[in-house]
Design an enzyme around this catalytic site. Structure first.
Site, mmCIF file in Angstrom:
data_model
loop_
_atom_site.group_PDB
_atom_site.id
_atom_site.type_symbol
_atom_site.label_atom_id
_atom_site.label_comp_id
_atom_site.label_asym_id
_atom_site.label_seq_id
_atom_site.Cartn_x
_atom_site.Cartn_y
_atom_site.Cartn_z
ATOM 1 N N ASP A 1 0.870 -1.161 0.000
ATOM 2 C CA ASP A 1 0.000 0.000 0.000
ATOM 3 C C ASP A 1 0.917 1.224 0.000
ATOM 4 O OD1 ASP A 1 -2.090 1.791 0.071
ATOM 5 O OD2 ASP A 1 -3.192 0.757 1.651
HETATM 6 C C1 BGC Z 1 -5.043 3.261 -0.015
HETATM 7 C C2 BGC Z 1 -5.100 2.286 -1.157
HETATM 8 C C3 BGC Z 1 -4.933 3.012 -2.468
HETATM 9 C C4 BGC Z 1 -3.622 3.778 -2.443
HETATM 10 C C5 BGC Z 1 -3.349 4.544 -3.710
HETATM 11 C C6 BGC Z 1 -3.821 4.143 -0.083
HETATM 12 O O1 BGC Z 1 -3.918 5.180 0.836
HETATM 13 O O2 BGC Z 1 -5.080 2.578 1.216
HETATM 14 O O3 BGC Z 1 -6.319 1.573 -1.130
HETATM 15 O O4 BGC Z 1 -4.991 2.124 -3.533
HETATM 16 O O5 BGC Z 1 -3.661 4.696 -1.365
HETATM 17 O O6 BGC Z 1 -4.190 5.627 -3.824
#
Ligand code: BGC
Length: 831
Positions: free
Chosen positions: A302
């Site tokens: 993530d």
């Molecule tokens: C989120 C993800 C997301 C990523 C990119 C993170 O803060 O938890 O679900 O895909 O950001 O935007």
């Protein structure tokens, strides 16, 4: 032209930054010991900072580098063979680049891997979200995951996934960052609406069908967030402590289904799991995902969830996203540090080969080597004309959006056949949720606000609405057709105005809502997770004011999750309730279809609506954990989440999981259970499973392929959880369903199992469901398959799926509480 700051990029990838110092792994170590949770904190049971209970620490598991040769899927096998050939002459630096994002906002997508001109490699574009292409124009805003789950319709789940996949591909996105399949462990969890509700099998089916749809359309899907990211508060500091059985049976189950659907990527989550960061947890990554499930794609972090270089790579992380240590830091745990880690022996060269191969194999698996569109939008520079060609990728997807919207609407109450409406003479529409927002549908960045009708939660799981059909607009169109007189009152705080309008109309439609989202945005004091489970904007009082003034009130709820509705649900003038979730851009049209009977409702609740918040088995730990030791989130409710807990503790909910009414009625009869015979081959394969699993043994004889497993020289046996004989149908359950009402409609028979008491399972667990359409008096036999896996429990001692001895109860019914039709069978053969 993309204004990619190449100087920055090379800085990130090639210069030794502070990242190396931040890497806790001692240089030269082959495998660093796993980190443990800070100790020395008193273990007061009410204290979320209590030390991790014994047994929660994740053991270290080596990377199954030689995994590929054991996977039975010919598609992956071919993709890996191509990837091996493709990568044959790549240098360590080039492979490291492949595994490292360019850095936050460097590139057109929310995640980018760099171009490698020497290899004619243009890089990958990774883009949110689970309900459509984020940060782009001329895209659709699909119903959220929670609505897909409410349909209980596998075909619609697939159709939604396919349409989304087409849009990602049309925009040139290689990797879509969805679906999200966390479990809704707590009702107030901020991102529950992105996922598929409170049951692992419902989530599992929805995850699998969504991925199949998306990947059939050509985009790589990413299942997230692996694992235990069940609350937003403290998501980057808390440890989700989950015991082995609960981890296997509940939280990783939807991820297993994703692997079975050949998912290309898995995103590891921000939180710790049993004391180890999810993105360097060798037990969950190398162990469960890559060894037990035999996952053949790649694990990406993530966004900034990576906490080390050597340790993360050796623990199973394949791609660091967005590539920098913190957003915009221009330093990386991967990149140049990965190269250095391989060169100094901290990371086996075979491990880097494995990482690169997994990424390229996924690209081949989805045939992205063949005429894949180039990226034609820029998520971060949406007004830069040279980067945005405004390609309209929507096609006729509004149809599937409206269909899923209507099919996911749950009819919870319908006194005296109030619904469907039939040319009412006068209608009052009440509540801000029924109308548009003065700011328009995209007035808050990432939908971080709640004004007007609610059709999406907030955070990264969003897309820009191309338009939003609000309920009032759609009802007005219908009123014109019916020659109804329509009035409205959208002010939630002027209750005398509400009463004034309500008392003059034949039917009063009141809309209320409740919103939540991702942690980085706070709305009305809600830091992602909801602070309470009541309606926003004075909603409960609006309903009461209307119901005290009118004898015929239809309540429409747009909510990210369950609400406590005790203050008005039994009011005799609340004659009907429609639970519409967050249905996306066609919200009003889908609602009108159901309100007026163009679409007979068949949506079912994907979670339990309780009478009291305290009736749920777990809640958010609202502790501000910005300093000090990480809060410990102990999953002490075990297997008893959502309806399983209500059944186990005999708590009567307001509306149970799986519940939903129709404009017609259905009868269930004649439950039967059959054995499905097995071929000799199945039996042989089953023998293999028995030998492989649980023994912890590796096949001796030295490594072949990519150069041997980390920490051994033996080949690790992988994929024991996905062997066919574990999942092939062994029993068939059937029931006869008949429409005994006056109109055509869809019914959703649900199959629940009751394990023998010795198994230690909740009283009933969902295994399958179907959605069938029947004309009045038409009947149909519905069949469900059960595999060995479906009737097993995870035995923590033998580390195997084991079928408990004794009689199993089978129920096919209308909900988790419905008695339906019942039968029994003895899958182990031993009573
Ligand atoms: C989120 C993800 C997301 C990523 C990119 C993170 O803060 O938890 O679900 O895909 O950001 O935007």
């Amino acid at each position: 032209m993309l204004p990619l700051p190449l100087a920055f990029l090379s800085l990130l990838l090639f210069s030794p930054g502070p990242a190396l110092a931040a890497d806790p792994t001692p240089a030269g170590a082959v495998l660093a010991p796993i980190e443990t949770t800070p100790g020395g904190v008193s273990s007061d049971s009410g204290n979320p900072y209590a030390v991790i209970p014994e047994g929660y620490t994740s053991p270290q598991v080596p990377a199954p580098i030689d995994a590929i040769s054991h996977n039975p899927s010919p598609r992956w096998h071919a993709a890996h063979a191509k990837a091996r050939a493709f990568l044959a002459n790549w240098t360590v630096e080039e492979k490291s680049m492949l595994c490292t994002g360019t850095g936050w906002s460097i590139g057109r997508c929310v995640g980018n891997t760099p171009p490698i001109p020497s290899r004619n490699w243009t890089g990958l574009c990774l883009e949110d979200s689970p309900l459509g292409v984020r940060f782009a124009d001329f895209v659709s805003a699909f119903p959220a995951g929670i609505n897909a789950a409410s349909t209980f319709d596998k075909d619609l789940m697939y159709a939604r996934g396919y349409a989304m996949g087409e849009e990602f591909k049309g925009k040139g996105v290689n990797v879509a960052l969805g679906p999200m399949t966390n479990m809704g462990r707590v009702a107030a969890g901020g991102r529950n609406w992105e996922g598929f509700g409170g049951d692992p099998y419902l989530s599992g089916w929805a995850t699998e069908m969504t991925i199949r749809g998306m990947q059939d359309a050509g985009v790589q899907a990413t299942v997230k967030h692996y694992v235990g990211n069940e609350q937003e508060r403290n998501r980057t500091t808390s440890s989700s402590n989950i015991d082995d059985r609960v981890l296997r049976e509940i939280y990783t189950h939807p991820f297993l289904r994703a692997v079975q659907a050949d998912v290309a990527a898995v995103m590891c989550s921000y939180n710790l799991v049993n004391g180890s960061w999810a993105c360097q947890n060798s037990k969950t990554l190398n162990g469960v995902l890559k060894t037990d499930f035999g996952f053949q794609g790649y694990v990406m972090s993530d966004w900034t969830a990576t906490h080390s270089g050597v340790l993360a790579a050796n623990s199973g992380l394949d791609m660091d996203m967005p590539g920098d240590v913190t957003f915009g830091s221009l330093t990386s745990f991967f990149g140049q540090n990965l190269t250095q880690g391989v060169n100094n022996g901290s990371i086996p060269a075979a491990r880097l080969d494995d990482m690169a191969q997994r990424i390229i194999a996924s690209w081949f698996l989805l045939r992205q080597d063949q005429d894949y569109p180039a990226v034609n939008f820029d998520a971060f520079r949406r007004t830069a004309p040279e980067n945005n060609s405004h390609v309209d990728v929507r096609d006729d997807h509004f149809k599937v959006i409206q269909h899923v919207g209507a099919a996911s609407t749950v009819l919870l109450k319908n006194l005296n056949s109030t619904l469907p409406l039939c040319q009412p003479k006068s209608i009052a529409v009440i509540g801000s949720d029924m109308g548009p927002s003065p700011r328009g549908p995209n007035g808050f960045a990432d939908r971080g606000g709640d004004e007007g009708t609610l059709a999406m939660g907030w955070g990264s799981g969003t897309a820009e609405f191309p338009y939003l059909i609000d309920p009032l607009t759609a009802i007005a169109k219908q009123a014109r057709r019916d020659r109804s007189v329509l009035q409205w009152w959208l002010d939630d705080w002027d209750l005398s105005g509400v009463a004034g309008i309500a008392q003059t109309s034949e039917v009063t439609i009141v809309g209320i809502n409740s919103d939540s989202g991702e942690q980085y945005i706070t709305v009305d004091g809600n830091e992602g997770d909801r602070n309470n489970l009541t309606a926003w904007h004075n909603g409960d009082n609006v309903v009461l004011a209307a119901a005290n003034a009118s004898s015929n009130v239809v309540v429409v709820v747009h909510s990210v999750g369950p609400l406590i509705i005790e203050s008005w649900i039994d009011h005799p003038n609340v004659t009907a309730v429609l639970w519409a979730g967050i249905p996306g851009q066609e919200s009003g049209n889908a609602l009108v279809d159901v309100l007026y009977g163009l679409y007979n409702p068949s949506g079912r609740l994907p979670y339990t609506i309780a009478k009291n918040r305290t009736d749920y088995s777990a809640d958010i730990i609202y502790f501000n954990g910005t300093s000090g030791p990480e809060p410990q989130v102990n999953y002490t409710e075990g297997l008893e989440i959502d309806y399983r807990h209500f059944l186990a503790k005999n708590i009567t909910p307001r509306f149970e999981f799986g519940f939903g009414l129709s404009y017609t009625r259905f009868n269930y009869t004649n439950l039967q259970v059959w054995n499905v015979s097995e071929s000799k081959r199945d039996l042989e394969e089953w023998g293999l499973y028995e030998r492989w699993s649980g023994s912890n043994e590796s096949e001796s004889g030295g490594a072949s392929g990519a150069g041997g497993a980390v920490g051994g020289g033996n080949r690790t046996m992988v994929g024991s959880f996905t062997v066919k004989s574990l999942h092939r149908p062994r029993w068939t359950v059937s029931a006869d369903i008949q429409n005994v009402g006056d109109v055509n409609g869809c019914e959703v028979p649900q199959l629940y199992l009751t394990y023998p008491p010795s198994a230690g399972e909740p009283p009933k667990v969902l295994r399958d469901f179907a959605r069938i359409n029947l004309d009045p008096w038409q009947a149909q036999k519905v069949s469900f398959n059960l595999s060995r896996y479906d009737v097993s429990i995870w035995d923590v001692v033998s580390q195997k799926w084991v079928i408990p001895e004794g009689e199993f109860g089978v129920t096919v019914g209308k909900s988790s509480l419905d008695r339906g039709v019942v039968g029994s069978f003895c899958p182990s053969g031993k009573k």
